[in-house]
Enzyme design. Sequence first.
Site: not given
Ligand code: PKZ
Length: 256
Positions: A154, A176, A178, A199-200
């Site tokens: 991720d 997956n 493996k 946005r995807k």
């Molecule tokens: C010092 C610091 C060190 C920094 C170091 C940096 C390191 C740098 C590495 C970064 C790497 C981090 C990697 C960790 C990344 C996370 O851990 S992120 C945390 C886990 N994810 C979450 O918590 C996300 C929770 N979900 C959400 O907040 C919202 O559902 C989302 C994902 C932002 C989408 O919400 P939204 O913007 O309101 O989207 P929405 O308008 O409902 O849907 C837009 C489109 O996406 C699709 N979609 C929405 N949700 C889904 C879904 N779950 N499945 C499939 N399609 C979906 C919809 O069907 C729609 O498609 P279309 O109709 O346009 O074809």
Amino acid sequence: MLRSCAARLRPLLVAHGRPGGARLTSTFSFEEVTQKDHALPKPSWSKDLRLLFDQFMKKCEDGSWERLPSCSRHSVQRFQNFTKAFFSGSIPVKEEQISQAKFFPRSFEDGLGFEYAMFWSKDEKRIVCLFQGGLYLQGIPGFLHGGALVTLIDTTLGTHAMLAGGAVMTANLSINFKRPMPLCSVGVINTQLDKIEGRKLFVSCNIQSVDEKTVYTEGTGKKLLLSSCLASSLSLSPSFFFSFVLVYNPHMPINF
Ligand SMILES: CCCCCCCCCCCCCCCC(=O)SCCNC(=O)CCNC(=O)[C@H](O)C(C)(C)COP(=O)(O)OP(=O)(O)OC[C@H]1O[C@@H](n2cnc3c(N)ncnc32)[C@H](O)[C@@H]1OP(=O)(O)O
């Protein structure tokens, strides 16, 4: 709601040298920021990891690859800037907790958790992440925990998506498993950007052994850009990327 953050973010980006995505140069470098870079060799790295790291550093010499620096914390200011830009300033933790929060993959002591370094190929538009999973990442005896592999997948896919489009969150991740991956062995993650739809961002990768004979894990992810203004400026340069990341989210995306 997230889209409405674009307007708030735009002036911040312009202030950092990126009006509407036209200019990708950064106004400061990683080195100017007082953050420790963890994506560098340490005594806890195995010989295999060091050898691979050296090979990729060689590839960086002609500019076709770049090593991506990586830090473990956000400053309070950056944390607040980030939440301001993307979450209307609503801070998800208590203020006194901000300075204690650490980026999960960088939160272990050296050698016990995730040791990794990422390299970005500008020409091939892909990331290679070299890693070694430490003793505290055990799942079944002698092998890495699947959740640890997912964490690195991720993180690497998120980094790729961010380089390709801007700040993202993971909407969906499919894995997956493996073959089991031995604890403390070295793996190589290769990513690719499969397609972008609005946005995807659809990204995928696999984890292979150093000799490329074993595929341990495959992953595909759907990442959602947090801001439509960033989506319009594809192909961030790593230097801008890290300026962006360090300002809005030290190291990278969301916690990133
Ligand atoms: C010092 C610091 C060190 C920094 C170091 C940096 C390191 C740098 C590495 C970064 C790497 C981090 C990697 C960790 C990344 C996370 O851990 S992120 C945390 C886990 N994810 C979450 O918590 C996300 C929770 N979900 C959400 O907040 C919202 O559902 C989302 C994902 C932002 C989408 O919400 P939204 O913007 O309101 O989207 P929405 O308008 O409902 O849907 C837009 C489109 O996406 C699709 N979609 C929405 N949700 C889904 C879904 N779950 N499945 C499939 N399609 C979906 C919809 O069907 C729609 O498609 P279309 O109709 O346009 O074809």
